[in-house]
Design an enzyme around this catalytic site. Structure first.
Site, mmCIF file in Angstrom:
data_model
loop_
_atom_site.group_PDB
_atom_site.id
_atom_site.type_symbol
_atom_site.label_atom_id
_atom_site.label_comp_id
_atom_site.label_asym_id
_atom_site.label_seq_id
_atom_site.Cartn_x
_atom_site.Cartn_y
_atom_site.Cartn_z
ATOM 1 N N ARG A 123 0.833 -1.213 0.000
ATOM 2 C CA ARG A 123 0.000 0.000 0.000
ATOM 3 C C ARG A 123 0.865 1.260 0.000
ATOM 4 N NH1 ARG A 123 -4.851 1.215 4.009
ATOM 5 N NH2 ARG A 123 -3.385 0.592 5.618
ATOM 6 N N ARG A 156 2.310 4.205 4.932
ATOM 7 C CA ARG A 156 1.742 4.656 6.199
ATOM 8 C C ARG A 156 2.586 4.117 7.345
ATOM 9 N NH1 ARG A 156 -4.695 3.792 6.455
ATOM 10 N NH2 ARG A 156 -4.217 2.849 8.463
HETATM 11 P P1 AP5 Z 1 -7.689 0.087 1.825
HETATM 12 O O1 AP5 Z 1 -8.902 0.363 1.015
HETATM 13 O O2 AP5 Z 1 -6.751 1.188 2.125
HETATM 14 O O3 AP5 Z 1 -8.106 -0.706 3.152
HETATM 15 P P2 AP5 Z 1 -8.838 -0.218 4.470
HETATM 16 O O4 AP5 Z 1 -9.754 -1.308 4.879
HETATM 17 O O5 AP5 Z 1 -9.414 1.147 4.284
HETATM 18 O O6 AP5 Z 1 -7.560 -0.206 5.411
HETATM 19 P P3 AP5 Z 1 -7.086 0.769 6.548
HETATM 20 O O7 AP5 Z 1 -5.688 0.286 6.916
HETATM 21 O O8 AP5 Z 1 -7.206 2.204 6.163
HETATM 22 O O9 AP5 Z 1 -8.048 0.424 7.662
HETATM 23 P P4 AP5 Z 1 -7.830 0.485 9.168
HETATM 24 O O10 AP5 Z 1 -9.176 0.162 9.616
HETATM 25 O O11 AP5 Z 1 -6.775 -0.327 9.756
HETATM 26 O O12 AP5 Z 1 -7.238 1.939 9.375
HETATM 27 P P5 AP5 Z 1 -7.905 3.323 9.701
HETATM 28 O O13 AP5 Z 1 -7.276 4.317 8.810
HETATM 29 O O14 AP5 Z 1 -9.390 3.228 9.733
HETATM 30 O O15 AP5 Z 1 -6.884 -1.118 1.078
HETATM 31 C C1 AP5 Z 1 -5.649 -1.595 1.583
HETATM 32 C C2 AP5 Z 1 -4.661 -1.835 0.422
HETATM 33 O O16 AP5 Z 1 -5.092 -2.941 -0.375
HETATM 34 C C3 AP5 Z 1 -4.535 -0.674 -0.570
HETATM 35 O O17 AP5 Z 1 -3.216 -0.623 -1.026
HETATM 36 C C4 AP5 Z 1 -5.521 -1.027 -1.701
HETATM 37 O O18 AP5 Z 1 -5.108 -0.461 -2.944
HETATM 38 C C5 AP5 Z 1 -5.430 -2.543 -1.704
HETATM 39 N N1 AP5 Z 1 -6.704 -3.217 -2.017
HETATM 40 C C6 AP5 Z 1 -7.955 -2.856 -1.600
HETATM 41 N N2 AP5 Z 1 -8.874 -3.743 -2.037
HETATM 42 C C7 AP5 Z 1 -8.179 -4.705 -2.704
HETATM 43 C C8 AP5 Z 1 -8.556 -5.904 -3.390
HETATM 44 N N3 AP5 Z 1 -9.835 -6.297 -3.459
HETATM 45 N N4 AP5 Z 1 -7.578 -6.653 -3.973
HETATM 46 C C9 AP5 Z 1 -6.273 -6.253 -3.898
HETATM 47 N N5 AP5 Z 1 -5.853 -5.134 -3.290
HETATM 48 C C10 AP5 Z 1 -6.798 -4.367 -2.686
HETATM 49 O O19 AP5 Z 1 -7.422 3.554 11.205
HETATM 50 C C11 AP5 Z 1 -6.075 3.784 11.537
HETATM 51 C C12 AP5 Z 1 -5.919 3.928 13.041
HETATM 52 O O20 AP5 Z 1 -6.713 5.031 13.525
HETATM 53 C C13 AP5 Z 1 -6.411 2.722 13.884
HETATM 54 O O21 AP5 Z 1 -5.419 1.725 13.994
HETATM 55 C C14 AP5 Z 1 -6.725 3.408 15.222
HETATM 56 O O22 AP5 Z 1 -5.552 3.653 15.954
HETATM 57 C C15 AP5 Z 1 -7.299 4.755 14.794
HETATM 58 N N6 AP5 Z 1 -8.775 4.709 14.649
HETATM 59 C C16 AP5 Z 1 -9.491 4.925 13.500
HETATM 60 N N7 AP5 Z 1 -10.820 4.806 13.736
HETATM 61 C C17 AP5 Z 1 -10.954 4.517 15.065
HETATM 62 C C18 AP5 Z 1 -12.071 4.248 15.910
HETATM 63 N N8 AP5 Z 1 -13.340 4.268 15.436
HETATM 64 N N9 AP5 Z 1 -11.818 3.980 17.217
HETATM 65 C C19 AP5 Z 1 -10.568 3.987 17.718
HETATM 66 N N10 AP5 Z 1 -9.467 4.203 16.964
HETATM 67 C C20 AP5 Z 1 -9.651 4.473 15.653
#
Ligand code: AP5
Ligand code: ZN
Length: 212
Positions: A123, A156
């Site tokens: 990613r 990231r």
């Molecule tokens: P992508 O679409 O980026 O995946 P995603 O599910 O959005 O992944 P994230 O890592 O952003 O989710 P997350 O939930 O861990 O992080 P968040 O930012 O919410 O796809 C991933 C990769 O795969 C990309 O390179 C894409 O191109 C590729 N891809 C996608 N689909 C594909 C497919 N079908 N086939 C092949 N490749 C594919 O949170 C980050 C941090 O913020 C957390 O760890 C936490 O500390 C905090 N946080 C956020 N929200 C909260 C909450 N509600 N409560 C507490 N802490 C929170």
């Protein structure tokens, strides 16, 4: 439509949110992007959240609930929204209900852990708009540069393999119970997210057309 996207880190929530937004014209609220923006700007929220995010842990519920409550008051979200990354714990889901926020559908994108690790390694995200690319599965037109705004593509901080492992563990212990919470309310749909991006988009839109 008021929609929640659930799924492990890297399951493709952000990627599918873009496609759902383009198809149904509903704006996305990504708590991960909001927190990363706060960290970048060095706000009080950002300073508090950074240590949790770098460790792959969840930021405390009270912080996220307050943040979402304010965000949902904005005019842009009065005719529907996609929540990407919230709720991530049962207390966060309960808080949404207590706020009187109506949720129509909860869509889980289901991907086995083994696939996640490969996705995270490749990613790259745009420094300006946060869009996720992938070196193999979603390469930009020009290597290292965002198609939309010319921003630099970087890794990231929390995509390091050991942090991904911690995030997956947090997902299984703290976020998976949210599925049962919404299944009980008969709002949960599951799509297989292990195929390529276009296939997952097709399944996602089909499922949402069926529910809306
Ligand atoms: P992508 O679409 O980026 O995946 P995603 O599910 O959005 O992944 P994230 O890592 O952003 O989710 P997350 O939930 O861990 O992080 P968040 O930012 O919410 O796809 C991933 C990769 O795969 C990309 O390179 C894409 O191109 C590729 N891809 C996608 N689909 C594909 C497919 N079908 N086939 C092949 N490749 C594919 O949170 C980050 C941090 O913020 C957390 O760890 C936490 O500390 C905090 N946080 C956020 N929200 C909260 C909450 N509600 N409560 C507490 N802490 C929170
Ligand atoms: Zn960009």
């Amino acid at each position: 439509m008021n929609l929640i996207l659930l799924g492990a880190p890297g399951a493709g929530k952000g990627t599918q949110a873009e496609n759902i937004c383009a198809h149904f014209h509903i704006p996305t609220i990504s708590t991960g992007n909001m927190l990363r923006e706060a960290v970048k700007n060095g706000t009080k929220l950002g300073l508090e959240a950074k240590a949790y995010m770098d460790a792959g842990k969840l930021v405390p519920d009270a912080v996220l609930v307050g943040m979402i409550q304010e965000k949902l008051k904005e005019p842009a979200y009065q005719n529907g929204f996609i929540l990407d990354g919230f709720p991530r714990t049962v207390p966060q889901a309960e808080a949404l209900d207590q706020m009187g926020v109506r949720i129509d559908t909860v869509l889980e994108i289901d991907v086995p852990d083994e696939r996640i690790v490969a996705r995270m390694a490749g990613r790259r995200v745009c420094e300006i708009c946060g869009t996720s690319y992938h070196t193999e599965y979603r390469p930009p037109k020009t290597e290292g540069i965002c198609d939309a705004d010319g921003g630099r593509l970087v890794q990231r901080a929390d995509d390091a393999p050991e942090t991904v492992k911690a995030r997956l563990e947090v997902y299984h212990t703290q976020t998976e119970p949210v599925k049962a919470y919404y299944a009980k309310q008969d709002k949960l749909s599951v799509v297989e997210g292990q195929e390529d991006i276009a296939d997952t988009t097709r399944l996602t839109l089909q499922t949402l057309e069926g529910r809306s």
